[in-house]
Scaffold this motif. Structure first.
Motif, PDB file in Angstrom:
ATOM      1  N   VAL A  12       0.926  -1.240  -0.110  1.00 44.43           N
ATOM      2  CA  VAL A  12       0.074  -0.013   0.107  1.00 44.43           C
ATOM      3  C   VAL A  12       0.864   1.292  -0.042  1.00 44.43           C
ATOM      4  O   VAL A  12       1.856   1.234   0.656  1.00 44.43           O
ATOM      5  CB  VAL A  12      -0.916  -0.058   1.130  1.00 44.43           C
ATOM      6  N   GLU A  16      -2.479   6.240  -0.455  1.00 42.91           N
ATOM      7  CA  GLU A  16      -3.511   5.394  -0.250  1.00 42.91           C
ATOM      8  C   GLU A  16      -3.825   5.101   1.419  1.00 42.91           C
ATOM      9  O   GLU A  16      -5.019   5.450   1.841  1.00 42.91           O
ATOM     10  CB  GLU A  16      -3.308   3.980  -0.652  1.00 42.91           C
ATOM     11  N   THR A  17      -2.886   5.373   2.184  1.00 44.94           N
ATOM     12  CA  THR A  17      -3.032   4.932   3.641  1.00 44.94           C
ATOM     13  C   THR A  17      -3.672   6.438   4.196  1.00 44.94           C
ATOM     14  O   THR A  17      -4.583   6.318   5.057  1.00 44.94           O
ATOM     15  CB  THR A  17      -1.780   4.631   4.270  1.00 44.94           C
TER      16      THR A  17
END
Length: 188
Positions: A12, A16-17
């Protein structure tokens, strides 16, 4: 030997986090706001259940013990069951409880009478009765032994969405609860 990672196996990214954390923060904020707005309604439901339980208990005790059971409502937030002993005039307190969360016996401005239409003469309205009691046959009468209908209104001061009402049809002892939803009374 070295294996190649495909697109789906890389993990990830930081972006995105951060997006997931941002969405989580927005949803959490919305949930906290909704819980705060629902708190008066939950307190109203709780107080209504307490009063209805005390009234039902008084009625059931009157029937099973074959005694008159008075129900007294003491401002701002106490409800009590009192057994009339035979031979009279002595009495015994059977149960007593207080409403919590700022709930009390009060009317809220702008909230009309319930669909049962037993009156808005006050937060505790049983007409001219100075005390009400359940008889051994389950009916509700006043101090003179006359069948009486009535309503008990509960609310947090100046909080319409906390408004609740309990009505009693004297001839049958039927106890009903109503919740104010901001527009009308809803039977619970």
């Amino acid at each position: 030997m070295r294996q190649r990672l495909t697109q789906g196996e890389r993990g990830v990214s930081v972006i995105e986090t951060l997006l997931v954390l941002g969405l989580f923060a927005v949803v959490s904020g919305m949930a906290v706001f909704q819980i705060g707005a629902a708190r008066p309604a939950m307190r109203g439901d709780s107080a209504m259940r307490v009063v209805m339980a005390q009234m039902r208990t008084a009625r059931e005790l009157a029937i099973t013990e074959r005694r008159y059971m008075r129900v007294t409502f003491t401002s701002p937030n106490k409800v009590e069951i009192v057994r009339e002993e035979v031979p009279g005039p002595s009495t015994t307190v059977v149960g007593s409880t207080q409403l919590e969360g700022g709930m009390g016996y009060r009317l809220v401005t702008g909230v009309p009478d319930t669909p049962d239409a037993f009156g808005l003469g006050g937060a505790i309205d049983f007409g001219t009765a100075t005390n009400v009691k359940f008889t051994p046959d389950g009916t509700m009468v006043n101090q003179d032994g006359t069948t009486t209908n009535g309503s008990v209104y509960l609310a947090i001061a100046n909080t319409a969405l906390s408004a609740r009402a309990i009505t009693v049809l004297g001839s049958t002892g039927r106890i009903r609860g109503y919740r104010w939803d901001g527009r009308q009374w809803k039977l619970t």
